[in-house]
Write a protein that holds these residues in place. Structure first.
Motif, mmCIF file in Angstrom:
data_model
loop_
_atom_site.group_PDB
_atom_site.id
_atom_site.type_symbol
_atom_site.label_atom_id
_atom_site.label_comp_id
_atom_site.label_asym_id
_atom_site.label_seq_id
_atom_site.Cartn_x
_atom_site.Cartn_y
_atom_site.Cartn_z
ATOM 1 N N SER A 1 15.361 -29.171 20.380
ATOM 2 C CA SER A 1 14.379 -28.914 19.322
ATOM 3 C C SER A 1 13.003 -29.251 19.880
ATOM 4 N N PHE B 1 8.633 -29.651 19.363
ATOM 5 C CA PHE B 1 7.643 -30.127 18.404
ATOM 6 C C PHE B 1 6.238 -30.071 19.008
ATOM 7 N N TYR C 1 2.777 -32.336 18.062
ATOM 8 C CA TYR C 1 2.144 -33.392 17.286
ATOM 9 C C TYR C 1 0.643 -33.355 17.539
ATOM 10 N N LEU D 1 0.048 -40.336 15.443
ATOM 11 C CA LEU D 1 0.411 -38.931 15.610
ATOM 12 C C LEU D 1 0.955 -38.365 14.299
ATOM 13 N N LEU E 1 3.103 -34.907 12.779
ATOM 14 C CA LEU E 1 3.856 -33.709 13.127
ATOM 15 C C LEU E 1 3.071 -32.478 12.695
ATOM 16 N N LYS F 1 7.261 -27.491 14.217
ATOM 17 C CA LYS F 1 8.469 -27.654 15.016
ATOM 18 C C LYS F 1 9.291 -26.380 14.995
ATOM 19 N N THR G 1 13.524 -32.963 21.612
ATOM 20 C CA THR G 1 14.708 -33.791 21.515
ATOM 21 C C THR G 1 15.915 -32.870 21.620
ATOM 22 N N GLU H 1 18.720 -39.874 20.518
ATOM 23 C CA GLU H 1 18.067 -40.608 19.443
ATOM 24 C C GLU H 1 16.565 -40.696 19.643
ATOM 25 N N LEU I 1 12.651 -38.831 21.086
ATOM 26 C CA LEU I 1 11.820 -37.695 21.477
ATOM 27 C C LEU I 1 11.256 -37.953 22.875
ATOM 28 N N LYS J 1 16.186 -45.426 12.358
ATOM 29 C CA LYS J 1 15.665 -45.467 13.722
ATOM 30 C C LYS J 1 14.161 -45.771 13.707
ATOM 31 N N TYR K 1 10.720 -47.096 16.401
ATOM 32 C CA TYR K 1 10.266 -47.051 17.783
ATOM 33 C C TYR K 1 8.891 -47.702 17.903
ATOM 34 N N TYR L 1 5.658 -47.509 20.644
ATOM 35 C CA TYR L 1 5.048 -46.879 21.803
ATOM 36 C C TYR L 1 3.766 -47.607 22.169
ATOM 37 N N LEU M 1 7.343 -45.332 25.657
ATOM 38 C CA LEU M 1 8.282 -45.998 24.766
ATOM 39 C C LEU M 1 8.591 -47.382 25.313
ATOM 40 N N TYR N 1 12.981 -49.684 20.955
ATOM 41 C CA TYR N 1 13.481 -48.899 19.842
ATOM 42 C C TYR N 1 14.669 -49.595 19.199
ATOM 43 N N TYR O 1 18.125 -48.725 16.444
ATOM 44 C CA TYR O 1 18.917 -47.740 15.716
ATOM 45 C C TYR O 1 19.338 -48.236 14.337
ATOM 46 N N PRO P 1 16.138 -37.698 14.906
ATOM 47 C CA PRO P 1 15.050 -37.220 15.776
ATOM 48 C C PRO P 1 14.826 -35.720 15.709
ATOM 49 N N VAL P 2 15.873 -34.935 15.379
ATOM 50 C CA VAL P 2 15.646 -33.492 15.315
ATOM 51 C C VAL P 2 14.703 -33.140 14.179
ATOM 52 N N GLY P 3 14.520 -34.064 13.248
ATOM 53 C CA GLY P 3 13.553 -33.846 12.187
ATOM 54 C C GLY P 3 12.164 -34.315 12.536
ATOM 55 N N GLY P 4 12.038 -34.955 13.697
ATOM 56 C CA GLY P 4 10.736 -35.466 14.101
ATOM 57 C C GLY P 4 10.554 -36.919 13.708
ATOM 58 N N TYR P 5 9.502 -37.499 14.213
ATOM 59 C CA TYR P 5 9.139 -38.876 13.901
ATOM 60 C C TYR P 5 8.017 -38.899 12.873
ATOM 61 N N PHE Q 1 4.800 -41.385 12.279
ATOM 62 C CA PHE Q 1 4.065 -42.429 12.975
ATOM 63 C C PHE Q 1 3.175 -43.208 12.027
ATOM 64 N N GLY Q 2 2.992 -44.490 12.345
ATOM 65 C CA GLY Q 2 1.954 -45.270 11.704
ATOM 66 C C GLY Q 2 0.596 -44.962 12.325
#
Lengths: 112, 112
Positions: free
Chosen positions: A32, A34, A36, A44, A46, A49, A93, A98, A100, B31, B33, B35, B45, B48, B50, B97-101, B103-104
């Motif tokens: 997949s 993306f 960002y 960041l 999104l 995608k 990903t 788990e 990106l 999940k 992470y 960075y 990274l 992380y 899970y 992750p396939v849906g994306g992250y 971020f703050g």
């Protein structure tokens, strides 16, 4: 291993110019993909995608098409605005992962 | 409106001090992470998780540590800050992750 390569910046354009930021990937299977965007001083977000070959992701006038034959996911916008000035990251990903994998980022500056 | 919160946004601290960067999310994501983003924009990274009681080191070696006692909370601690720790730290979370992250907004840390 799986990786993303995106064009190095910085990229400087005038307002209303056409934008292309190249992104190619190396991955086994069917990743997949993306894009960002990171605005100054922010995290960041999104942007768009695509999860399978020939899918086109789009958002805010930006588009990218998942091209499996060329392993590419280039970001395009027909007419950029000053407010598009930001850093753009391509990422991928894959099934079972788990995490990106991110490209190194491309800084875009749009001048009035 | 952000669903993942990082505090503080900016921190200037002296060498040798202990600091904790806070990251909380309200989405119930398993999940999470951390960075580290260098001035050249590249994302590295460093940690992380899970899920609760799960923590792993990332691709870039870091002197920081993390904990995950609650699903929503993933703090990062530096026991003794050094100027080499000066950087932007970004926290992210995902359901899959396939849906994306998500971020703050990041914490920009300066160690003097």
């Amino acid at each position: 291993g799986n990786s993303v390569t995106q064009m190095e910046g910085p990229v400087t354009l005038s307002e209303e110019a056409f934008l292309t930021i190249n992104c190619t990937y190396t991955a086994t299977g069917y990743p997949s993909l993306f894009w960002y965007v990171q605005y100054p001083g922010e995290g960041l977000q999104l942007l768009l995608k695509a999860t399978k070959a020939d899918d086109k992701g789009s958002n805010k006038g930006f588009e990218a098409t998942y091209r499996k034959e060329t392993t590419s996911f280039h970001l395009e916008k027909g007419s950029v605005q000053v407010s598009d000035s930001a850093v753009y990251f391509c990422a991928l990903t894959w099934g079972g992962s788990e995490k990106l994998v991110f490209g190194k980022g491309t800084k875009l500056t749009v001048n009035p | 409106e952000a669903d993942i919160y990082q505090t503080p946004r900016y921190l200037v601290i002296g060498t040798g001090k202990k600091i904790t960067l806070e990251c909380s999310q309200t989405m119930g994501h398993d999940k999470m992470y951390w960075y580290q983003q260098d001035p050249g924009m590249e994302l590295h990274l460093i940690h992380y998780s899970y899920g609760v009681n799960s923590t792993e080191k990332g691709d870039l070696s870091s002197e920081s540590t993390v904990s995950r006692i609650r699903t929503e909370h993933f703090p990062l601690t530096l026991e003794s800050a050094r100027p080499s720790h000066t950087s932007q730290y970004l926290c992210a979370s995902s359901e899959r992750p396939v849906g994306g992250y998500t971020f703050g907004s990041g914490t920009r840390l300066t160690v003097v």
